[in-house]
Enzyme design. Structure first.
Site, mmCIF file in Angstrom:
data_model
loop_
_atom_site.group_PDB
_atom_site.id
_atom_site.type_symbol
_atom_site.label_atom_id
_atom_site.label_comp_id
_atom_site.label_asym_id
_atom_site.label_seq_id
_atom_site.Cartn_x
_atom_site.Cartn_y
_atom_site.Cartn_z
ATOM 1 N N GLU A 111 -5.606 -3.961 1.619
ATOM 2 C CA GLU A 111 -5.631 -4.842 2.796
ATOM 3 C C GLU A 111 -6.774 -5.851 2.747
ATOM 4 O O GLU A 111 -6.858 -6.736 3.582
ATOM 5 C CB GLU A 111 -5.761 -3.990 4.069
ATOM 6 C CG GLU A 111 -4.500 -3.220 4.440
ATOM 7 C CD GLU A 111 -4.431 -1.828 3.834
ATOM 8 O OE1 GLU A 111 -5.112 -1.597 2.802
ATOM 9 O OE2 GLU A 111 -3.702 -0.982 4.377
ATOM 10 N N LYS A 139 -5.854 10.836 -4.037
ATOM 11 C CA LYS A 139 -6.000 9.864 -5.113
ATOM 12 C C LYS A 139 -6.132 10.596 -6.442
ATOM 13 O O LYS A 139 -7.068 11.329 -6.655
ATOM 14 C CB LYS A 139 -7.213 8.981 -4.871
ATOM 15 C CG LYS A 139 -7.033 7.629 -5.457
ATOM 16 C CD LYS A 139 -7.654 6.564 -4.588
ATOM 17 C CE LYS A 139 -7.050 5.216 -4.896
ATOM 18 N NZ LYS A 139 -7.927 4.118 -4.608
ATOM 19 N N TRP A 166 -2.504 6.503 -5.725
ATOM 20 C CA TRP A 166 -2.280 7.239 -4.492
ATOM 21 C C TRP A 166 -1.148 8.251 -4.629
ATOM 22 O O TRP A 166 -0.148 7.985 -5.273
ATOM 23 C CB TRP A 166 -1.859 6.308 -3.370
ATOM 24 C CG TRP A 166 -2.915 5.444 -2.785
ATOM 25 C CD1 TRP A 166 -2.901 4.081 -2.755
ATOM 26 C CD2 TRP A 166 -4.103 5.855 -2.121
ATOM 27 N NE1 TRP A 166 -4.024 3.640 -2.116
ATOM 28 C CE2 TRP A 166 -4.771 4.700 -1.711
ATOM 29 C CE3 TRP A 166 -4.672 7.100 -1.839
ATOM 30 C CZ2 TRP A 166 -5.980 4.732 -1.038
ATOM 31 C CZ3 TRP A 166 -5.875 7.133 -1.161
ATOM 32 C CH2 TRP A 166 -6.509 5.967 -0.773
ATOM 33 N N THR A 182 0.877 -1.171 0.000
ATOM 34 C CA THR A 182 0.000 0.000 0.000
ATOM 35 C C THR A 182 0.912 1.218 0.000
ATOM 36 O O THR A 182 2.079 1.115 0.357
ATOM 37 C CB THR A 182 -0.831 0.071 1.287
ATOM 38 O OG1 THR A 182 0.069 0.314 2.378
ATOM 39 C CG2 THR A 182 -1.591 -1.207 1.536
HETATM 40 P P1 AMP Z 1 -6.186 0.975 -2.270
HETATM 41 O O1 AMP Z 1 -5.651 0.305 -1.059
HETATM 42 O O2 AMP Z 1 -5.161 1.673 -3.076
HETATM 43 O O3 AMP Z 1 -6.981 0.027 -3.074
HETATM 44 O O4 AMP Z 1 -7.182 2.126 -1.794
HETATM 45 C C1 AMP Z 1 -8.236 1.845 -0.911
HETATM 46 C C2 AMP Z 1 -9.005 3.101 -0.628
HETATM 47 O O5 AMP Z 1 -9.572 3.635 -1.824
HETATM 48 C C3 AMP Z 1 -10.165 2.882 0.294
HETATM 49 O O6 AMP Z 1 -9.783 2.846 1.645
HETATM 50 C C4 AMP Z 1 -11.044 4.081 -0.040
HETATM 51 O O7 AMP Z 1 -10.622 5.242 0.632
HETATM 52 C C5 AMP Z 1 -10.789 4.266 -1.525
HETATM 53 N N1 AMP Z 1 -11.862 3.625 -2.302
HETATM 54 C C6 AMP Z 1 -11.857 2.431 -2.912
HETATM 55 N N2 AMP Z 1 -13.000 2.207 -3.561
HETATM 56 C C7 AMP Z 1 -13.787 3.281 -3.352
HETATM 57 C C8 AMP Z 1 -15.109 3.662 -3.744
HETATM 58 N N3 AMP Z 1 -15.857 2.902 -4.526
HETATM 59 N N4 AMP Z 1 -15.564 4.852 -3.317
HETATM 60 C C9 AMP Z 1 -14.832 5.656 -2.543
HETATM 61 N N5 AMP Z 1 -13.579 5.367 -2.148
HETATM 62 C C10 AMP Z 1 -13.060 4.190 -2.542
#
Ligand code: AMP
Length: 541
Positions: A331, A439, A444, A186
């Site tokens: 995660e 984002k 990220w 991450t």
């Molecule tokens: P990642 O670990 O890079 O996949 O990012 C995860 C994070 O992306 C989550 O904790 C959310 O904050 C954001 N996220 C993922 N899917 C969504 C969604 N459909 N709507 C809003 N935020 C999202």
């Protein structure tokens, strides 16, 4: 009394064996770096994944060792997915969009022993190879005749010369289902990135869950195009689920523009595609500009960041494609919730149905969630009360790699860092992120990285990085700066200061100068207050 059923560990190898045996002739289609379309089948992928395993044996890569990839979505990446994990090694997918220094840090932390990279990423490999201290083998994912003679990477071999002369026979080892199969970092909000280490068990259970009718509804009748990258969270587990159900897979390679994706959707009769909102924005732009329609696409999974209502409307109303809004995170392997209607919603008027579809969805069997206030008290499921979202389940991490003993869990629940509401029907909606990572275009940007660089400037006293809404990239970072007393910092000079220190797209769009940044009771910057201060701010166009 114990049940009297066969004891068989869940394993990634069982997925590829199944796909080979029962769906061997199903196609795996890839757009290659060279631009041409490559056609393979599950049977060929299976046989070549065994050749990969033999090549790793020959290189004396031990059980549990990490084999890294820097690669687009394509058939060779798929062969590595199955060949590496099924033979007891761990596939570590690196994100090539990170700054080379970050890639070096991650590769060293993971102790990667083999690095397989697409030729697009040769310049990255050239920049990092001398600093990746644990990598013993560098493999370019290309034919032997495409390998540059003067790559500057000692011992570099082409993938085809490395594996294609190996035997196609390999007896997969019997592995403990809890052994590691895949690793993904991450981008940490606090300091360095952290690694989720998925197991064979968690991967197979996640694959089952994704395929369920109320999740992605995957079957042997589907042709699936994952635009979501295999280099981050295993393309939402689609390669595993597709093998499980015997679906056709279509890989876009590096060509993610609207025209190229549309071409593949049509020529390969794709029924389901998956990606972040930014990619779909480009696709919808292409359709609109050229007055095109989808002839085969039925469903599209959109997640990674909140899907804008206009996008759900466009897919649904203009093009007759069902949007499946999904939420998840690294995660969680990554899927946590997905939005589909219930039987009782079917007779609702369209606008009522749409209100539900905008939410991030219901829990998938296997994932349990709750929302709590600052004191850990559960909040009502009324669609209004919001709280920190906590999750648990067999494909949620227990600990981060090399942080064993420092459990991130709170009473067995994983705090997601997201803030959400849940309605009476169990539909979860993300209202905010409690952390401040930005984002941009589905990727990220660590606000701390951006702040640390500004803070390294000799005339900067304090810096805070926040995301500002952007029509194309979802969010772009800006840096808010307090200069040292008696000093002035020039905007352009500060932005130039970032060059070469982080990836270009991570450099803030603007620098804003203030007298002070609000500080909370624990000495931390209060970014919510800062956002209020900048409520009328507009990004430079
Ligand atoms: P990642 O670990 O890079 O996949 O990012 C995860 C994070 O992306 C989550 O904790 C959310 O904050 C954001 N996220 C993922 N899917 C969504 C969604 N459909 N709507 C809003 N935020 C999202």
């Amino acid at each position: 009394m114990l049940g009297l059923m066969q004891q068989q560990d869940l394993s990634v190898s069982s997925l590829i064996d199944f796909a080979e045996k029962h769906h061997g002739d199903v196609e795996i289609v890839s757009r290659r770096m060279e631009g041409d379309i490559h056609r393979s089948t599950w049977a060929t992928i299976a046989s070549r994944s065994r050749q990969v395993a033999n090549a790793l044996d020959q290189c004396k890569i031990g059980q549990g060792a990490r084999v890294a990839t820097l690669a687009w979505n394509g058939y060779r990446h798929l062969e590595l997915y199955f060949g590496v994990s099924s033979s007891g090694r761990v596939i570590h997918t690196l994100n090539p969009r990170l700054h080379p220094d970050q890639i070096v840090w991650i590769a060293n932390h993971a102790e990667d022993e083999v690095m397989c990279f697409d030729m697009t990423f040769l310049p990255i490999a050239q920049q990092i190879h001398a600093r990746c201290t644990t990598v013993k083998h560098w493999v370019a994912l290309c034919d032997a005749d495409k390998l540059p003679a003067d790559s500057g990477i000692p011992g570099l071999v082409s993938y085809e010369s490395w594996m294609s002369h190996q035997s196609t026979d390999y007896a997969w080892p019997t592995l403990d289902e809890n052994s590691a199969s895949c690793m993904c970092y991450t981008s940490g909000t606090t300091g360095n990135p952290k690694a989720a280490l998925y197991s064979h068990r968690s991967t197979v259970l996640h694959a089952y869950a994704c395929a369920l009718p109320d999740v992605m509804c995957l079957s042997a009748r589907d042709s699936i195009l994952p635009v979501v990258p295999m280099f981050h969270v295993s393309a939402w587990g689609l390669p595993y689920s597709a093998a499980m159900v015997g679906a056709k897979l279509v890989f876009p390679g590096a060509a993610l523009d609207g025209k190229s994706i549309y071409e593949l959707l049509e020529t390969e009769k794709v029924t389901l595609a998956a990606g972040v909102p930014t990619v779909w924005q480009m696709l919808l732009g292409h359709l609109g500009a050229n007055n095109l329609r989808f002839n085969y696409l039925k469903r599209t999974v959109i997640g990674g960041s909140a899907c804008p209502p206009a996008m759900i409307h466009a897919f649904n109303d203009q093009y007759g494609v069902e949007v499946l809004h999904a939420w998840g995170m690294t995660e969680l392997s990554p899927l946590g919730t997905l939005c589909t209607l219930k039987n009782k919603h079917l007779d609702l008027p369209e606008d009522e149905k749409m209100k539900i579809r905008l939410k991030q969805g219901r829990a998938i069997f296997g994932i349990d969630f709750k929302i709590v206030d600052d004191n850990g008290k559960e909040q009502a499921h009324d669609g209004k009360a919001y709280g920190d979202l906590l999750v648990k389940g067999p494909w949620v991490i227990q600990e981060y790699f090399k942080q064993e003993g420092a459990s991130p869990l709170v009473d067995g629940w994983f705090p997601t860092g997201d803030v959400a509401t849940v309605d009476a029907d169990g539909y979860m909606q993300i209202t905010d992120r409690s952390k401040d990572v930005i984002k941009s275009g589905g990727e990220w940007i660590s606000s701390i990285d951006v702040e640390n660089i500004a803070m390294a400037h000799p005339d900067v006293l304090m810096a805070a990085c926040i995301g500002m809404a952007h029509p194309k990239w979802d969010e772009r970072p800006i840096v808010v700066v307090v200069p040292k007393p008696g000093k002035t910092v020039v905007r352009e000079e500060l932005l130039k200061f970032y060059e070469g220190k982080i990836a270009k797209w991570q450099i803030p769009d603007d620098a804003v100068f203030v007298e002070s940044i609000p500080i909370g009771a624990t000495g931390k910057m209060l970014k919510t207050k800062l956002r209020e201060m900048l409520s009328t701010y507009q990004l430079p166009s």
